[in-house]
Design a protein around this motif. Structure first.
Motif, PDB file in Angstrom:
ATOM      1  N   ARG A 113      -6.555 -10.449  -6.324  1.00 63.14           N
ATOM      2  CA  ARG A 113      -5.839 -10.641  -5.066  1.00 63.14           C
ATOM      3  C   ARG A 113      -4.401 -11.072  -5.325  1.00 63.14           C
ATOM      4  N   PHE A 114      -3.531 -10.737  -4.373  1.00 64.92           N
ATOM      5  CA  PHE A 114      -2.138 -11.163  -4.407  1.00 64.92           C
ATOM      6  C   PHE A 114      -1.536 -10.839  -3.047  1.00 64.92           C
ATOM      7  N   ASP A 115      -0.352 -11.373  -2.791  1.00 64.13           N
ATOM      8  CA  ASP A 115       0.318 -11.094  -1.523  1.00 64.13           C
ATOM      9  C   ASP A 115       0.842  -9.658  -1.541  1.00 64.13           C
ATOM     10  N   ALA A 116       0.527  -8.889  -0.488  1.00 66.90           N
ATOM     11  CA  ALA A 116       0.957  -7.499  -0.438  1.00 66.90           C
ATOM     12  C   ALA A 116       1.323  -7.111   0.986  1.00 66.90           C
ATOM     13  N   VAL A 117       2.184  -6.106   1.098  1.00 64.36           N
ATOM     14  CA  VAL A 117       2.580  -5.557   2.395  1.00 64.36           C
ATOM     15  C   VAL A 117       1.698  -4.345   2.685  1.00 64.36           C
ATOM     16  N   ILE A 118       1.038  -4.369   3.850  1.00 67.21           N
ATOM     17  CA  ILE A 118       0.132  -3.278   4.223  1.00 67.21           C
ATOM     18  C   ILE A 118       0.760  -2.483   5.378  1.00 67.21           C
ATOM     19  N   GLY A 119       1.018  -1.221   5.147  1.00 65.04           N
ATOM     20  CA  GLY A 119       1.628  -0.386   6.157  1.00 65.04           C
ATOM     21  C   GLY A 119       0.634   0.375   7.008  1.00 65.04           C
ATOM     22  N   TYR A 120      -0.582   0.505   6.469  1.00 70.01           N
ATOM     23  CA  TYR A 120      -1.618   1.246   7.213  1.00 70.01           C
ATOM     24  C   TYR A 120      -2.218   0.362   8.294  1.00 70.01           C
ATOM     25  N   ASN A 121      -2.308   0.890   9.497  1.00 69.00           N
ATOM     26  CA  ASN A 121      -2.828   0.123  10.636  1.00 69.00           C
ATOM     27  C   ASN A 121      -4.339   0.290  10.721  1.00 69.00           C
ATOM     28  N   VAL A 152      -5.881  -0.684  -9.056  1.00 68.72           N
ATOM     29  CA  VAL A 152      -5.820  -1.919  -8.279  1.00 68.72           C
ATOM     30  C   VAL A 152      -5.233  -1.590  -6.903  1.00 68.72           C
ATOM     31  N   PRO A 153      -5.928  -1.954  -5.826  1.00 70.07           N
ATOM     32  CA  PRO A 153      -5.377  -1.692  -4.489  1.00 70.07           C
ATOM     33  C   PRO A 153      -4.021  -2.358  -4.287  1.00 70.07           C
ATOM     34  N   PHE A 154      -3.124  -1.665  -3.606  1.00 67.72           N
ATOM     35  CA  PHE A 154      -1.798  -2.156  -3.241  1.00 67.72           C
ATOM     36  C   PHE A 154      -0.858  -2.271  -4.445  1.00 67.72           C
ATOM     37  N   LEU A 155      -1.247  -1.614  -5.542  1.00 66.84           N
ATOM     38  CA  LEU A 155      -0.372  -1.450  -6.709  1.00 66.84           C
ATOM     39  C   LEU A 155      -0.405   0.019  -7.142  1.00 66.84           C
ATOM     40  N   LEU A 156      -0.445   0.909  -6.180  1.00 68.91           N
ATOM     41  CA  LEU A 156      -0.657   2.324  -6.473  1.00 68.91           C
ATOM     42  C   LEU A 156       0.427   2.902  -7.377  1.00 68.91           C
ATOM     43  N   ALA A 157       1.684   2.702  -7.013  1.00 70.56           N
ATOM     44  CA  ALA A 157       2.777   3.242  -7.829  1.00 70.56           C
ATOM     45  C   ALA A 157       2.811   2.566  -9.199  1.00 70.56           C
ATOM     46  N   PRO A 184      12.041   5.759  -2.342  1.00 70.59           N
ATOM     47  CA  PRO A 184      12.908   5.328  -3.449  1.00 70.59           C
ATOM     48  C   PRO A 184      12.248   4.290  -4.354  1.00 70.59           C
ATOM     49  N   GLN A 185      11.364   3.450  -3.788  1.00 69.43           N
ATOM     50  CA  GLN A 185      10.657   2.462  -4.602  1.00 69.43           C
ATOM     51  C   GLN A 185       9.674   3.142  -5.558  1.00 69.43           C
ATOM     52  N   ILE A 186       9.000   4.175  -5.074  1.00 64.49           N
ATOM     53  CA  ILE A 186       8.081   4.932  -5.926  1.00 64.49           C
ATOM     54  C   ILE A 186       8.858   5.593  -7.062  1.00 64.49           C
ATOM     55  N   GLU A 187       9.977   6.198  -6.723  1.00 63.54           N
ATOM     56  CA  GLU A 187      10.798   6.865  -7.740  1.00 63.54           C
ATOM     57  C   GLU A 187      11.297   5.870  -8.785  1.00 63.54           C
ATOM     58  N   LYS A 188      11.763   4.714  -8.322  1.00 61.25           N
ATOM     59  CA  LYS A 188      12.287   3.716  -9.259  1.00 61.25           C
ATOM     60  C   LYS A 188      11.181   3.174 -10.161  1.00 61.25           C
ATOM     61  N   THR A 189       9.992   3.011  -9.614  1.00 55.40           N
ATOM     62  CA  THR A 189       8.859   2.535 -10.419  1.00 55.40           C
ATOM     63  C   THR A 189       8.639   3.445 -11.614  1.00 55.40           C
ATOM     64  N   PHE A 190       8.670   4.746 -11.377  1.00 59.24           N
ATOM     65  CA  PHE A 190       8.455   5.688 -12.480  1.00 59.24           C
ATOM     66  C   PHE A 190       9.671   5.785 -13.391  1.00 59.24           C
ATOM     67  N   GLU A 191      10.861   5.689 -12.831  1.00 56.62           N
ATOM     68  CA  GLU A 191      12.076   5.766 -13.641  1.00 56.62           C
ATOM     69  C   GLU A 191      12.142   4.626 -14.655  1.00 56.62           C
ATOM     70  N   VAL A 192      11.775   3.426 -14.215  1.00 55.10           N
ATOM     71  CA  VAL A 192      11.872   2.259 -15.098  1.00 55.10           C
ATOM     72  C   VAL A 192      10.624   2.094 -15.960  1.00 55.10           C
ATOM     73  N   ASP A 212       0.846  -1.190   0.000  1.00 54.86           N
ATOM     74  CA  ASP A 212       0.000   0.000   0.000  1.00 54.86           C
ATOM     75  C   ASP A 212       0.886   1.246   0.000  1.00 54.86           C
ATOM     76  N   LEU A 213       0.261   2.409  -0.078  1.00 47.56           N
ATOM     77  CA  LEU A 213       0.997   3.662  -0.190  1.00 47.56           C
ATOM     78  C   LEU A 213       2.002   3.841   0.941  1.00 47.56           C
ATOM     79  N   PHE A 214       1.599   3.479   2.165  1.00 44.06           N
ATOM     80  CA  PHE A 214       2.424   3.747   3.335  1.00 44.06           C
ATOM     81  C   PHE A 214       3.601   2.782   3.463  1.00 44.06           C
TER      82      PHE A 214
END
Length: 300
Positions: A288-296, A179-184, A135-143, A128-130
């Motif tokens: 659905r897929f495995d994702a890391v959720i940072g929002y509590n 798609v949720p958890f694929l924002l970038a 740097p991961q967001i930046e790299k997503t757009f760079e590539v 998710d966004l949090f």
């Protein structure tokens, strides 16, 4: 008012175009020859890029393979050579503009002018966004999108000069719907679809219609980038299946390729259906897929 009147007068032409499109559905499209063309594929060391290289090798093209992974790149090149094609490898970081430009100069000097460019390299972070680090967001757009600008600026001028070539943009179904958890990732792929569409229009405006464009938008592919993907739209796609559709689309000069083709209908429905109904439809699609959720959720 004048615009609506002019649009109304175009209705007969619209009917002609619809009939023409229906007729073409039953007429096999002529496939162009790409023998001897210099094909550059980014992200050629794995997945879609590797399989695309194999198919172009079978078509007797000269291959220029880019990837940041030297080992994967060499494996791809070895198989391409076994298939009878010449393959030139370059270790390139597609998140680095200067690396792209310097490598492009080497390609022109050592191999020649690229006439088919496949912008395939991509990265994805399932979080998710949090939980997605800056740097991961930046790299997503760079590539996933900025690299498309740099490679195209490097190789398109010669194509335009000859009014001959093909720019291929590998995007995603996620470039047409959120798609949720694929924002970038979704954001970068929406940009890739926009890049393809605007480039197509720009080439037309500059009367370089001999330079063709194709955009590939597949559903989940079994490449290992996304863990345990699943959806009610059908089984997860294999790279070979997607690349067969891509190669056929390039050879018949299709502008937009959805895999499976039913995604084109869903993309249209997203534009015309009421928002409330779209929300229910998306739940039925059940992505659905495995994702890391940072929002509590508990702490809200």
């Amino acid at each position: 008012m004048q615009f609506f009147l002019a649009s109304f007068l175009l209705l007969p032409f619209l009917l002609v175009c619809i009939v023409e499109s229906l007729v073409k559905l039953f007429i096999p499209k002529k496939r162009k020859s790409v023998t001897g063309e210099i094909v550059l594929i980014t992200g050629a060391g794995h997945g879609i890029g590797r399989q695309t290289a194999y198919e172009f090798a079978k078509l007797k093209c000269k291959l220029v393979l880019w990837d940041i992974n030297k080992h994967g790149l060499e494996e791809t090149a070895t198989e391409c050579k076994r298939l009878g094609a010449k393959a030139h490898t370059f270790v390139v970081d597609c998140s680095n503009r200067e690396d792209i430009y310097s490598s492009a100069k080497k390609v022109k000097t050592e191999v020649g002018d690229v006439s088919i460019l496949v912008n395939n390299a991509g990265v994805v972070y399932t979080s998710d966004l949090f939980a997605t680090q800056d740097p991961q967001i930046e790299k997503t757009f760079e590539v996933n999108i900025l690299a498309h600008f740099w490679t195209t600026k490097a190789f398109l001028p010669e194509m335009m000069k000859n009014n001959h070539g093909h720019i291929v943009t590998v995007s995603s179904a996620a470039g047409h719907t959120g798609v949720p958890f694929l924002l970038a990732y979704c954001s970068s792929k929406f940009a890739a679809v926009g890049f393809h569409k605007a480039l197509t229009e720009e080439l037309s405006a500059l009367e370089r219609t001999g330079v063709k464009t194709t955009c590939l938008c597949p559903n989940f592919i079994n490449t290992g980038f996304i863990k345990n993907p699943r959806t009610s739209l059908g089984p997860i796609l294999e790279p070979e299946e997607v690349v067969n559709k891509l190669i056929d689309g390039i050879l018949t000069e299709q502008n937009m390729i959805f895999v499976p083709s039913s995604l084109s209908f869903l993309s249209l429905m997203e534009k015309v259906l009421p928002e409330r109904f779209r929300a229910v439809l998306k739940r039925k699609v059940d992505v659905r897929f495995d994702a890391v959720i940072g929002y509590n959720m508990k702490g809200k």
